[in-house]
Design a protein around this motif. Structure first.
Motif, short mmCIF file in Angstrom:
data_model
loop_
_atom_site.label_atom_id
_atom_site.label_comp_id
_atom_site.label_asym_id
_atom_site.label_seq_id
_atom_site.Cartn_x
_atom_site.Cartn_y
_atom_site.Cartn_z
N VAL A 17 0.85 -1.18 0.00
CA VAL A 17 0.00 0.00 0.00
C VAL A 17 0.88 1.24 0.00
N VAL A 18 0.69 2.08 -0.98
CA VAL A 18 1.47 3.31 -1.08
C VAL A 18 0.58 4.47 -0.69
N ARG A 19 0.92 5.15 0.39
CA ARG A 19 0.14 6.29 0.85
C ARG A 19 0.86 7.55 0.40
N SER A 20 0.55 8.00 -0.79
CA SER A 20 1.31 9.09 -1.38
C SER A 20 1.24 10.36 -0.54
N ASP A 21 0.02 10.73 -0.11
CA ASP A 21 -0.11 11.94 0.68
C ASP A 21 0.61 11.81 2.00
N THR A 22 0.46 10.64 2.65
CA THR A 22 1.08 10.46 3.95
C THR A 22 2.59 10.46 3.84
N MET A 99 -12.18 -6.02 -2.62
CA MET A 99 -12.52 -4.93 -3.53
C MET A 99 -11.67 -3.68 -3.24
N ARG A 100 -11.66 -2.78 -4.22
CA ARG A 100 -11.07 -1.47 -4.01
C ARG A 100 -12.06 -0.63 -3.21
N LYS A 101 -11.61 -0.20 -2.06
CA LYS A 101 -12.53 0.37 -1.09
C LYS A 101 -13.15 1.69 -1.54
N ARG A 102 -12.40 2.51 -2.24
CA ARG A 102 -12.96 3.78 -2.70
C ARG A 102 -14.13 3.54 -3.64
N ARG A 103 -14.03 2.56 -4.51
CA ARG A 103 -15.12 2.27 -5.45
C ARG A 103 -16.34 1.72 -4.73
N VAL A 104 -16.13 0.94 -3.70
CA VAL A 104 -17.27 0.43 -2.93
C VAL A 104 -18.04 1.59 -2.31
N ILE A 216 -10.62 11.29 -4.16
CA ILE A 216 -9.49 10.78 -3.37
C ILE A 216 -8.53 10.03 -4.28
N ARG A 217 -7.25 10.28 -4.08
CA ARG A 217 -6.22 9.60 -4.86
C ARG A 217 -5.46 8.66 -3.93
N ASP A 218 -5.55 7.37 -4.23
CA ASP A 218 -4.78 6.40 -3.45
C ASP A 218 -4.19 5.36 -4.39
N ASP A 219 -3.40 4.47 -3.85
CA ASP A 219 -2.73 3.45 -4.66
C ASP A 219 -3.08 2.06 -4.17
N GLU A 220 -4.33 1.88 -3.79
CA GLU A 220 -4.74 0.55 -3.36
C GLU A 220 -4.63 -0.41 -4.54
N PRO A 221 -3.96 -1.51 -4.35
CA PRO A 221 -3.74 -2.43 -5.47
C PRO A 221 -5.00 -3.17 -5.88
N ARG A 222 -5.03 -3.62 -7.12
CA ARG A 222 -6.12 -4.47 -7.58
C ARG A 222 -5.99 -5.83 -6.91
#
Length: 449
Positions: A17-22, A99-104, A216-222
């Motif tokens: 998990v890449v937290r770009s903002d963090t 699942m990708r949580k943002r899409r849920v 929201i921009r995140d890098d949650e993997p598929r």
């Protein structure tokens, strides 16, 4: 009013998990408000909460005053709104972890917005009936199960572990501000427009939430299908973690007990206020708003209270405080001349206690749970603590129609208080520091002298 389990064989490694903002903020002051993804989530939730609070008052007013619902129908409406937690609460956790949580969350917001917008449409054509509110409640409740399980699992992905408590406090504080302004605004709107039109504001709130979550921009993997074990095995992993962790098991059972018995009081509250006491929707909204100020205070005070009286003790104290208001609410029927101050005081104390309790226990369980297991852990807890709500709703309607509204409330108040013994007579009482991981033993030094 949330012991080590075997590591999931299908789990994603937290390292991917890449937290770009963090990551960009790591060299700066550790403030969660510097995290742009978190701020967008906070904005979306704030708009969602404002709309939801407008509708939370409008829907029972619509049922009681417009559709002339009985006690049994009010109970069934409450049951329909929470039925999904009982029916699909457990598999949702496993599905969410796949699942990708943002899409849920975006899908859940879209479903809730569309379904709620249908209420004023049917009302305008003169075909709205109480059974349709049951259907809407069930569909919205199902979407809410997905959103809530995902939402609590998403926060730790956006912020660093040491920021989780602050992130939860910020979200709960804004939710309480909405609970203050929302009911008051809803009461004012209900005084000048029909309840179905006020419900439309809830739909608009979910649309705003959809927009902010989408940004929201995140890098949650598929999540690859080959990574996943069987659904029953994944559900079992979540349940074993919750009930195999002693402190988490106590908290879950206590919360479920309170929701089951406290629900007898809260389900029948609209009938008490609007029908038996004869208060107007506008007054009901103002009472709810004034009481919700206690929630803001609770959200702001939780970190301080945890430091002063201990992270475990604060959960116990908050549970006891929350058990007092159910005794105060039925007093309003005995002393109608003092009904408004009694209801305001009860709501204030209830909001304060529940917010302190929720922030403390949710932060604890997010902190100790392995990230790949968060969805199943949250779903397992929600299955217990919210799955009892449809049972409580049906029971409240049946007892309310048989014994009367106030008698049913007294029964709920007594049983809610007795349920506090689950955490009162546990290691949580006197505990200064809660464990930081599922395998961490309770040290003697962690208990206050």
């Amino acid at each position: 009013m949330s012991d080590p389990a075997d590591a999931p064989a299908n789990a994603d490694s937290p390292d991917v998990v890449v937290r770009s903002d963090t990551a960009r903020d790591s060299s700066r002051e550790a403030s969660v408000w510097r995290n742009r993804s978190y701020v967008r989530l906070w904005m979306g939730e704030t708009f969602s909460q404002v709309g939801e609070q407008l509708g939370t008052l409008a829907i029972p007013v619509l049922a009681v005053l417009v559709l002339d619902a009985t006690a049994q129908e009010v109970g069934l409406l409450n049951a329909a709104e929470t039925l999904a937690f009982l029916l699909i609460g457990l598999p949702v956790g496993a599905w969410v972890d796949r699942m990708r949580k943002r899409r849920v969350m975006m899908t859940a917001d879209a479903v809730r917005a569309v379904v709620l917008a249908s209420i004023p449409l049917l009302w305008a054509f003169g075909v709205l009936q109480i059974w349709y509110l049951f259907v809407v409640g069930a569909v919205v409740g199902g979407a809410t199960v997905f959103f809530d399980v995902t939402y609590q699992s998403y926060v730790p992905r956006l912020v660093r572990p040491e920021q989780v408590a602050s992130a939860n406090s910020g979200l709960e504080a804004s939710a309480q501000v909405a609970r203050v302004g929302g009911p008051a605004a809803s009461g004012g709107l209900l005084a000048i427009m029909p309840a179905p039109l006020v419900v439309l504001a809830t739909s608009i709130g979910y649309l705003f939430s959809f927009a902010f979550v989408a940004s929201i921009r995140d890098d949650e993997p598929r999540h690859e299908r080959s990574q996943h074990a069987s659904l029953p095995r994944e559900i079992g992993e979540g349940l074993r973690f919750v009930f195999g962790t002693p402190l988490l098991r106590r908290i879950t059972l206590m919360t479920g007990s309170f929701n089951l018995f406290g629900g007898l009081v809260l389900t029948l509250l609209p009938l008490l206020v609007l029908r038996e006491l004869g208060l107007s929707p506008a007054v009901y909204g103002v009472v709810t708003a004034m009481g919700a100020v206690g929630g803001i205070l609770g959200a702001l005070c939780t970190p301080w209270l945890s430091r002063v009286i201990g992270e475990g003790t604060v959960i116990v104290v908050a549970a006891l405080v929350s058990s007092v208001p159910p005794f105060v609410i039925p007093l309003a029927a005995l002393f109608p001349s003092a009904a408004i101050p009694l209801l305001v005081g009860a709501d204030f104390l209830f909001s304060f206690g529940v917010l302190v309790y929720n922030i403390a226990q949710v932060s604890f369980r997010q902190r100790i749970c392995p990230r790949p297991l968060l969805g199943r852990m949250n779903a397992s807890i929600r299955f217990v603590v919210w799955g009892v709500m449809p049972i409580s709703g049906v029971l409240a309607g049946a007892l309310g129609g048989w014994l009367g509204v106030t008698t049913t409330m007294w029964i709920g108040a007594v049983l809610s208080l007795l349920g506090c013994g689950i955490v009162l007579f546990s290691p949580l009482t006197g505990m200064r520091k809660l464990p930081d991981g599922p395998a961490e033993p309770v040290r003697p030094s962690a208990i206050a002298d």
